[in-house]
Scaffold this active site. Structure first.
Site, PDB file in Angstrom:
ATOM      1  N   GLU A  37      46.690 -10.407 -37.521  1.00 29.93           N
ATOM      2  CA  GLU A  37      47.345 -10.410 -36.221  1.00 29.93           C
ATOM      3  C   GLU A  37      47.283  -9.044 -35.553  1.00 29.93           C
ATOM      4  O   GLU A  37      47.098  -8.943 -34.343  1.00 29.93           O
ATOM      5  CB  GLU A  37      48.793 -10.880 -36.342  1.00 29.93           C
ATOM      6  CG  GLU A  37      48.940 -12.349 -36.758  1.00 29.93           C
ATOM      7  CD  GLU A  37      48.276 -13.322 -35.786  1.00 29.93           C
ATOM      8  OE1 GLU A  37      47.965 -12.925 -34.640  1.00 29.93           O
ATOM      9  OE2 GLU A  37      48.043 -14.471 -36.175  1.00 29.93           O
ATOM     10  N   TYR A 120      54.951 -11.802 -29.830  1.00 27.98           N
ATOM     11  CA  TYR A 120      53.861 -12.687 -30.250  1.00 27.98           C
ATOM     12  C   TYR A 120      53.601 -12.564 -31.751  1.00 27.98           C
ATOM     13  O   TYR A 120      53.572 -13.560 -32.487  1.00 27.98           O
ATOM     14  CB  TYR A 120      52.551 -12.426 -29.481  1.00 27.98           C
ATOM     15  CG  TYR A 120      51.404 -13.032 -30.251  1.00 27.98           C
ATOM     16  CD1 TYR A 120      51.225 -14.413 -30.253  1.00 27.98           C
ATOM     17  CD2 TYR A 120      50.584 -12.257 -31.071  1.00 27.98           C
ATOM     18  CE1 TYR A 120      50.243 -15.018 -31.041  1.00 27.98           C
ATOM     19  CE2 TYR A 120      49.607 -12.844 -31.848  1.00 27.98           C
ATOM     20  CZ  TYR A 120      49.441 -14.219 -31.828  1.00 27.98           C
ATOM     21  OH  TYR A 120      48.493 -14.795 -32.606  1.00 27.98           O
ATOM     22  N   ASP A 138      50.634 -16.696 -26.873  1.00 24.67           N
ATOM     23  CA  ASP A 138      49.577 -15.702 -26.726  1.00 24.67           C
ATOM     24  C   ASP A 138      48.767 -16.045 -25.477  1.00 24.67           C
ATOM     25  O   ASP A 138      49.087 -16.981 -24.759  1.00 24.67           O
ATOM     26  CB  ASP A 138      48.679 -15.673 -27.967  1.00 24.67           C
ATOM     27  CG  ASP A 138      47.677 -16.808 -27.932  1.00 24.67           C
ATOM     28  OD1 ASP A 138      48.084 -17.921 -27.571  1.00 24.67           O
ATOM     29  OD2 ASP A 138      46.496 -16.585 -28.255  1.00 24.67           O
TER      30      ASP A 138
END
Length: 307
Positions: A37, A120, A138
DNA sequence: TAACCGTGGAC
DNA sequence: TGTCCAAGGTT
């Protein structure tokens, strides 16, 4: 509207279309998901893949990374861009060791408190690493929702509260189904409902799309371009490139003076920096900015990546 | 809140 | 060829 049908349509599509990304495989770890991520922030999957693989081999757990110098993280971040992400990932690993006994936390609020983790990333890790029901928003999900539900070509320039509310309303109640929904919508946005030229012919929910129903109207605003040539960002990037590839500290004057003889003991990495022909003031500003950001440090021998 | 922060591939 | 864009976060 019948959202259950929507959930099933996308879930079925995901079964056949999902990419076999390593951070999605059964053997994945929460740390691997967290690393992915960080790397995927504003960065395409294709460029992340090799760096992620090498990174996980070198630092399989948070304590492994925390034990390494921050400069090593910056070096192995390579050319992914936004190198402060590497610094923050290193800081996040340290925080995981200090606050969570070396294990990536499984709660949204604990994740959100880590350096470099925003709304996020916290939601994504909680959902994808721990199977939690979270509102994941996102750029892909925003675009899919804007078209499918809103009937707009593109979402607003910046995330609005209404968008987050809409995402929460669309989330399946069932925990496992919610995780699947999040990843499926993201995948649809990445593979089919793309920004530039969406592949509507391949869309599993084409007949439900408000944007298509409206005749695919054009965007109501023009996206702001990101200037690059001549910017501080370009100069900072060039300096970081030199630092990543340098074995030894670089005397400050070499950063802002063109060496007389490039072939004489001066790395070819400098060429990129010198060909920019940046003004002295800009080089100073860029270098001082990097030092202030902790992306570089200065010793008596010169400038180098942080130790 | 809008500006800032890297990089390179696609069209 | 230059513009656009990519699983954002921070200030």
């Amino acid at each position: 509207m019948d959202t259950a049908e929507l959930h099933h349509s996308l879930s079925d599509w995901f079964d056949g279309a999902a990419r076999d990304l390593p951070w999605r495989l059964p053997g994945r770890t929460p740390w691997g998901v967290l690393v992915s991520e960080f790397m995927l922030q504003q960065t395409p999957v294709s460029r992340v893949l090799p760096v992620w693989t090498e990174w996980m081999k070198r630092w399989p757990t948070p304590p492994d990374l925390a034990a390494a110098p921050a400069g090593d993280a910056l070096r192995h971040w390579g050319r992914l861009g936004y190198p402060r992400r590497a610094l923050r990932l290193h800081a996040a690993a340290t925080a995981v060791v200090v606050r969570h006994e070396g294990e990536v936390p499984d709660r949204y609020d604990e994740l959100l408190a880590l350096p470099g983790v925003g709304t996020y990333t916290a939601a994504a890790v909680a959902a994808f690493a721990f199977g939690r029901r979270e509102t994941v928003v996102d750029t892909n999900i925003r675009r899919v929702h804007a078209r499918l539900i809103g009937g707009d070509a593109l979402p607003a320039p910046s995330l609005t509260a209404a968008e987050t509310r809409r995402a929460t309303e669309l989330l399946p109640e069932d925990e496992a189904a919610s995780v699947r929904w999040n990843v499926a919508v993201m995948e649809l946005g990445a593979l089919v409902c793309t920004a530039r030229t969406p592949a509507c012919a391949q869309c599993p929910v084409l007949d439900r799309c408000a944007w298509v129903a409206a005749g695919r109207p054009a965007p109501t605003y023009v996206p702001k371009g990101q200037p690059w040539a001549g910017t501080d960002r370009q100069v900072r990037g060039a300096i970081m490139h030199v630092l990543r590839h340098s074995e030894h500290p670089i005397p400050r004057h070499l950063v802002h003076e063109r060496p007389v003889d490039l072939a004489h003991g001066i790395s070819a990495e400098f060429q990129k920096l010198y060909t920019l022909n940046a003004p002295f003031e800009q080089l100073e500003r860029a270098l001082n900015g990097l030092l202030a950001d902790g992306l570089a440090e200065e010793t008596v021998q010169g400038v180098r990546l942080p130790g």
